[in-house]
Design an enzyme around this catalytic site. Structure first.
Site, PDB file in Angstrom:
ATOM      1  CG  HIS A 161      -2.146  -0.976   0.860  1.00 12.98           C
ATOM      2  ND1 HIS A 161      -3.315  -0.601   0.625  1.00 12.98           N
ATOM      3  CD2 HIS A 161      -2.147  -2.473   1.088  1.00 12.98           C
ATOM      4  CE1 HIS A 161      -3.907  -1.924   0.605  1.00 12.98           C
ATOM      5  NE2 HIS A 161      -3.324  -2.798   0.998  1.00 12.98           N
ATOM      6  CG  ASP A 369       0.192   9.268   0.742  1.00 14.02           C
ATOM      7  OD1 ASP A 369      -0.026   7.994   0.990  1.00 14.02           O
ATOM      8  OD2 ASP A 369      -0.646  10.133   1.021  1.00 14.02           O
TER       9      ASP A 369
END
Ligand code: GDG
Length: 464
Positions: A161, A369
């Site tokens: 992720h 991110d």
């Protein structure tokens, strides 16, 4: 396809609206397919109560069509596996923050291996031969290798992720060869972006002599693994639906009433150094300094949900945020206007769509991110007739898809301030055109697309 077995560090009841990107996405997937969700219970047990390292108790409950199976961790494992290695080494390095990584504590790596072995030992007896196992995130990189070591031959996929950094950054981790070799025990590796896949490809070819076999496949250590980008999405319709419910509407009305004469900017993040929050506040400060027409008007609502508070870097960040917020409010605040509303608490998920819709601009400006789901939630929550503008960091995985956002370099404070100014003054027709495109993109690759594509690729992949 056989039963889906999802494994992640934390497990959430998929019938509730959880906070946190992974929990939201996996809940959506499992609600649809049913199956087993395995992970840590979130409970830490002390040695006096039988909490010996590596010996967690197994709990099982039924949540609709999903069985939740969890193990407790001893305090020592929690501190070394979770805080120490996962969040003190892997999280900073994978977000390019080598300066924040604690490489000195060898005991943390032992605990990381021990907890992965514990998960393998507790999970293996629950598995059926045709199960499809989908393991998530950096806490559990060696789990497939541990499962294979005790005889599991099922298909096993992994999804990361967070970003995968370039080869030389990965190589700062003292045990990087071991860690990356463990990835070859999987059949399919899923990453958030094409850049991440590229980094994987360069690393395994440069450091492990892997051979590219075409069709995203690489061979090394006598195994072949497929590595591909599957950008994670949100459940767009569910989020829109949530926006129609009472709590979201009340939040919207309340915000519009309270701030009728203001222009609202919104940030929603876990309080994490990867999210670029001090840089964002400084960009907002520069906006007020260089474009004075925004004074007494532009108001930044920053929700910063508490996260990993016992890791030092997070406590430092909290102090920084309080200092910068105080400085901006002290310098520019008026009796009837405070430029920054900083809330260091979590907000109920049901309120988020209303909050997003009430704000003219979203600032999603992480330094790095994996994806960033808030960017997608903000788009989904907008009124298509009068949509807000997304200011998005080019270093968020989402920037590969969301090209109609105003893309910024969050390290460049002045350029970010300029982009905020542009967002605040964008014409209605331009806002509508950009929003329409962005909405199409998040609909095309939503969370159902993400899990469907991933699981289809996993079923197709010839492992071994
Ligand atoms: C990791 C990766 C990747 C946030 N504050 C509150 C709250 N949230 C919700 C948001 C969103 C989720 O949490 C956050 O997701 P992100 O994607 O922004 O970030 P991470 O938690 O760092 O997630 C990330 C993600 O995994 C999925 O793969 O995109 O890159 O770092 O849904 O709305 N929810 C509530 N209160 C809050 O205060 N209820």
């Amino acid at each position: 396809m056989g039963r889906l077995v999802a494994v992640s560090n934390r497990v959430a009841d998929p019938r509730n609206h959880a906070a946190g990107g992974l929990a939201v996405a996996l809940s959506d997937t499992l609600n649809k397919t049913g199956g087993l969700w395995f992970g840590w219970s979130g409970k830490v047990v002390d040695a006096s109560r039988g909490g010996t390292p590596g010996e967690g108790e197994l709990h099982q409950i039924q949540a609709g069509n999903v069985t939740l199976a969890t193990v407790d961790l001893s305090r020592e494992d929690f501190e070394s596996y979770y805080l120490g290695y996962s969040n003190g080494v892997l999280w900073p390095v994978f977000h390019y923050r080598v300066d924040l990584a604690d490489f000195d504590s060898g005991g943390n790596l032992n605990a990381y291996r021990r907890v992965n072995q514990l998960f393998a030992r507790k999970l293996a007896p629950l598995l059926k031969p045709d199960d499809v196992i989908w393991i998530h995130d950096y806490h559990l990189i060696p789990l497939a290798a541990e499962l294979r070591a005790i005889g599991c031959g099922q298909r096993i996929g992994f999804f990361l992720h967070i970003p995968l950094p370039p080869r030389l950054i990965l190589a700062t981790i003292p045990q990087h060869e071991w860690l990356m070799r463990a990835l070859f025990a999987y059949d399919l590796l899923g990453f958030q972006s094409h850049d991440d896949v590229e980094h994987f490809s360069r690393y395994v070819q440069g450091e492990a002599g892997a051979e590219p076999m075409g069709e995203y496949r690489f061979r090394a250590f006598h195994r072949t693994v497929r590595a591909q980008a599957f950008p994670i999405g949100i459940d767009v319709d569910e989020f829109i639906e949530l926006g129609r419910a009472d709590e979201a509407r009340e939040t919207y009305e309340m915000m519009r009433g309270q701030y009728a004469r203001r222009r609202l900017l919104l940030g929603i993040d876990r309080l994490d150094y990867s999210k670029g929050l001090p840089q964002r506040l400084k960009a907002f400060q520069t906006l007020l300094a260089e474009y004075p027409e925004n004074r007494s008007s532009a108001t930044l609502i920053q929700i910063a949900a508490p996260s990993r508070e016992s890791v030092d870097a997070y406590a430092d960040l909290r102090r920084d945020m309080e200092g910068i917020t105080g400085a901006i409010n002290g310098e520019y605040g008026e009796l009837d206007w405070m430029p920054v509303r900083y809330i260091h608490r979590s907000t109920a998920r049901r309120r988020l769509p209303g909050l997003c819709r009430a704000c003219n601009v979203a600032l999603v400006t992480p330094l790095r991110d994996g994806m960033n789901l808030v960017a997608k939630e903000y788009i989904a929550a907008q009124d298509p007739e009068d949509p807000g503008v997304l200011v998005l960091s080019r270093f968020a995985g989402a920037a590969e898809q969301l090209k109609e956002a105003l893309l910024v370099n969050p390290y460049d404070t002045r350029a970010t301030a300029q982009a905020i100014q542009q967002a605040l003054h964008m014409s209605l027709s331009e806002r509508q055109a950009r929003h329409q495109k962005l909405l199409e993109r998040i609909r095309q690759q939503d969370v159902h697309w993400w899990s469907g594509e991933y699981l289809r690729a996993l079923m197709e992949t010839e492992g071994g």
